[in-house]
Design a protein around this motif. Structure first.
Motif, PDB file in Angstrom:
ATOM      1  N   GLY A  89       0.773  -1.236   0.000  1.00 27.85           N
ATOM      2  CA  GLY A  89       0.000   0.000   0.000  1.00 27.85           C
ATOM      3  C   GLY A  89       0.804   1.284   0.000  1.00 27.85           C
ATOM      4  O   GLY A  89       2.017   1.314  -0.208  1.00 27.85           O
ATOM      5  N   LEU A  90       0.088   2.375   0.251  1.00 24.16           N
ATOM      6  CA  LEU A  90       0.653   3.715   0.193  1.00 24.16           C
ATOM      7  C   LEU A  90       1.795   3.913   1.174  1.00 24.16           C
ATOM      8  O   LEU A  90       2.779   4.597   0.871  1.00 24.16           O
ATOM      9  N   PHE A  91       1.662   3.358   2.364  1.00 22.69           N
ATOM     10  CA  PHE A  91       2.662   3.553   3.412  1.00 22.69           C
ATOM     11  C   PHE A  91       3.532   2.316   3.637  1.00 22.69           C
ATOM     12  O   PHE A  91       4.311   2.285   4.573  1.00 22.69           O
ATOM     13  N   GLN A  92       3.364   1.318   2.771  1.00 26.00           N
ATOM     14  CA  GLN A  92       4.127   0.074   2.891  1.00 26.00           C
ATOM     15  C   GLN A  92       3.994  -0.525   4.298  1.00 26.00           C
ATOM     16  O   GLN A  92       4.982  -0.879   4.947  1.00 26.00           O
ATOM     17  N   GLN A  93       2.767  -0.601   4.749  1.00 25.73           N
ATOM     18  CA  GLN A  93       2.482  -1.184   6.055  1.00 25.73           C
ATOM     19  C   GLN A  93       2.475  -2.708   5.951  1.00 25.73           C
ATOM     20  O   GLN A  93       2.102  -3.264   4.912  1.00 25.73           O
ATOM     21  N   ARG A  94       2.846  -3.381   7.038  1.00 24.97           N
ATOM     22  CA  ARG A  94       3.019  -4.834   7.005  1.00 24.97           C
ATOM     23  C   ARG A  94       1.952  -5.546   7.833  1.00 24.97           C
ATOM     24  O   ARG A  94       1.813  -5.290   9.041  1.00 24.97           O
ATOM     25  N   PRO A  95       1.201  -6.431   7.207  1.00 25.09           N
ATOM     26  CA  PRO A  95       0.214  -7.210   7.970  1.00 25.09           C
ATOM     27  C   PRO A  95       0.846  -7.962   9.141  1.00 25.09           C
ATOM     28  O   PRO A  95       0.244  -8.063  10.222  1.00 25.09           O
ATOM     29  N   GLN A 138       3.091  -7.070  11.029  1.00 19.55           N
ATOM     30  CA  GLN A 138       3.445  -6.173  12.133  1.00 19.55           C
ATOM     31  C   GLN A 138       2.221  -5.513  12.760  1.00 19.55           C
ATOM     32  O   GLN A 138       2.345  -4.525  13.487  1.00 19.55           O
ATOM     33  N   GLY A 139       1.056  -6.063  12.467  1.00 22.97           N
ATOM     34  CA  GLY A 139      -0.153  -5.590  13.123  1.00 22.97           C
ATOM     35  C   GLY A 139      -0.834  -4.384  12.507  1.00 22.97           C
ATOM     36  O   GLY A 139      -1.712  -3.777  13.136  1.00 22.97           O
ATOM     37  N   TRP A 140      -0.500  -4.049  11.259  1.00 21.99           N
ATOM     38  CA  TRP A 140      -1.109  -2.883  10.628  1.00 21.99           C
ATOM     39  C   TRP A 140      -2.501  -3.184  10.070  1.00 21.99           C
ATOM     40  O   TRP A 140      -3.241  -2.265   9.732  1.00 21.99           O
ATOM     41  N   GLY A 141      -2.868  -4.432   9.962  1.00 19.69           N
ATOM     42  CA  GLY A 141      -4.175  -4.805   9.421  1.00 19.69           C
ATOM     43  C   GLY A 141      -4.034  -5.948   8.437  1.00 19.69           C
ATOM     44  O   GLY A 141      -2.934  -6.439   8.169  1.00 19.69           O
ATOM     45  N   THR A 142      -5.146  -6.350   7.872  1.00 19.79           N
ATOM     46  CA  THR A 142      -5.115  -7.401   6.865  1.00 19.79           C
ATOM     47  C   THR A 142      -4.625  -6.807   5.551  1.00 19.79           C
ATOM     48  O   THR A 142      -4.677  -5.578   5.353  1.00 19.79           O
ATOM     49  N   PRO A 143      -4.161  -7.628   4.606  1.00 22.11           N
ATOM     50  CA  PRO A 143      -3.751  -7.099   3.300  1.00 22.11           C
ATOM     51  C   PRO A 143      -4.855  -6.278   2.631  1.00 22.11           C
ATOM     52  O   PRO A 143      -4.584  -5.222   2.053  1.00 22.11           O
ATOM     53  N   ALA A 144      -6.089  -6.755   2.710  1.00 21.19           N
ATOM     54  CA  ALA A 144      -7.198  -6.024   2.087  1.00 21.19           C
ATOM     55  C   ALA A 144      -7.391  -4.666   2.745  1.00 21.19           C
ATOM     56  O   ALA A 144      -7.656  -3.661   2.062  1.00 21.19           O
ATOM     57  N   GLN A 145      -7.264  -4.592   4.062  1.00 21.26           N
ATOM     58  CA  GLN A 145      -7.417  -3.312   4.753  1.00 21.26           C
ATOM     59  C   GLN A 145      -6.303  -2.346   4.371  1.00 21.26           C
ATOM     60  O   GLN A 145      -6.552  -1.172   4.075  1.00 21.26           O
ATOM     61  N   ILE A 146      -5.076  -2.839   4.364  1.00 15.12           N
ATOM     62  CA  ILE A 146      -3.937  -1.974   4.064  1.00 15.12           C
ATOM     63  C   ILE A 146      -3.992  -1.452   2.632  1.00 15.12           C
ATOM     64  O   ILE A 146      -3.545  -0.331   2.349  1.00 15.12           O
ATOM     65  N   MET A 147      -4.579  -2.226   1.721  1.00 21.07           N
ATOM     66  CA  MET A 147      -4.704  -1.780   0.335  1.00 21.07           C
ATOM     67  C   MET A 147      -5.838  -0.778   0.142  1.00 21.07           C
ATOM     68  O   MET A 147      -6.036  -0.272  -0.961  1.00 21.07           O
ATOM     69  N   ASP A 148      -6.573  -0.478   1.193  1.00 22.30           N
ATOM     70  CA  ASP A 148      -7.609   0.557   1.162  1.00 22.30           C
ATOM     71  C   ASP A 148      -6.956   1.869   1.603  1.00 22.30           C
ATOM     72  O   ASP A 148      -6.565   2.000   2.764  1.00 22.30           O
TER      73      ASP A 148
END
Length: 301
Positions: free
Chosen positions: A109-115, A117-127
């Motif tokens: 995603g936009l911020f390169q967050q990692r599922p 590491q607790g940032w959310g599910t892949p689908a959530q992070i891609m939102d």
């Protein structure tokens, strides 16, 4: 019988003629590009004249749309322009403001967050709305983030291996933030000559995107915005708000940045009108007074 080679003079003449033809073709192509200025290529430009110096930053409509979402999510949370600048600089470094589905290890995603590491599910992070919200959620937990150097504030959230890399994006992020938070009127424009190519715009989709990015209070009710004319979405701006002008320009710039995605052909506010093919212009009004009570968006038909 052995083949005979062409006489050396004819061979050289052929090579010279072929080379000349290539040069003529290349010159013609460059001339067309020079004269046309790449007209017809969708692009967005944000500019500023602060401090007496003109600065501009150019980006694609896709990247501008993502930047507008990041900004809207931040202001909807009541965060200052500095928070938006930090978020935009971070996204510029991590993904170049593209919602990419890959990265280092499981980064997305936009911020390169990692599922992982607790940032959310892949689908959530891609939102983009969710990803922006999670970034701001962590940023708000950093004490005094608005007074910290941008690299320090961003690193407290991202924990990057290259924290100083955020610094080079601060000038462009600040320019974008000034426009997208409404502080710099009519400073963001997009050229979208093929705005209607994707078919007609959907007023319900525009309203849905507004609510997702800015929160439910952006519209008084589901049916009231855009009821005045078919194919038009009108977003009220509270007249009693001291920051009426800034709020109006925030909404107007959001609409311009999202125009390619939502198939918006025209945006008008405070006596200025943006159209997909020509950019901003001043609109003459009777009595010389321009209404600031609403931002109007006309959709492709």
């Amino acid at each position: 019988m052995p083949r005979t080679s062409p006489p050396p003079r004819r061979s050289r003449l052929f090579r010279v003629t072929a080379a000349f033809a290539v040069l003529v073709a290349l010159a013609g192509y460059l001339a067309v590009q020079y004269l046309s200025g790449d007209k017809g290529v969708p692009r967005c430009v944000v500019g500023s004249t602060e401090g007496g110096e003109g600065r501009t930053y150019e980006l694609s409509p896709e990247r501008a749309a993502n930047a507008a979402t990041i900004s809207a999510v931040g202001t909807a949370r009541g965060l200052p322009e500095r928070a938006v600048t930090i978020a935009l600089a971070t996204a510029l470094q991590e993904s170049s403001l593209r919602n990419i589905d890959h990265g280092d290890r499981d980064s997305l995603g936009l911020f390169q967050q990692r599922p992982s590491q607790g940032w959310g599910t892949p689908a959530q992070i891609m939102d983009p709305v969710y990803a922006s919200g999670k970034f701001y959620e962590h940023l708000a937990e950093v004490p005094g983030y608005s007074r910290l150097p941008l690299t320090v504030a961003a690193q407290r959230v991202q924990k990057s291996g290259f924290p100083q890399a955020y610094a080079k994006h601060e000038p462009d992020a600040a320019l974008l933030a000034a426009a997208l938070t409404g502080r710099a009127p009519a400073s963001l424009t997009c050229s979208l000559p093929a705005a209607a190519a994707g078919g007609p715009g959907d007023a319900a989709e525009v309203r849905s995107d507004l609510v997702r990015a800015f929160g439910k209070d952006v519209l008084p009710s589901t049916g009231s915005a855009g009821a005045s004319a078919a194919g038009t979405v009108s977003v009220p701006v509270r007249a009693d708000d001291e920051a009426t002008s800034r709020r109006g320009w925030e909404l107007a710039h959001w609409a311009v940045a999202r125009a390619g995605t939502l198939r918006i052909e025209e945006v008008s506010y405070a006596g200025r009108v943006w159209t997909a093919g020509t950019g901003w212009r001043t609109e003459r009004t009777e009595g010389g007074k321009s209404p600031t009570s609403a931002v109007h968006m006309r959709l492709a038909q």
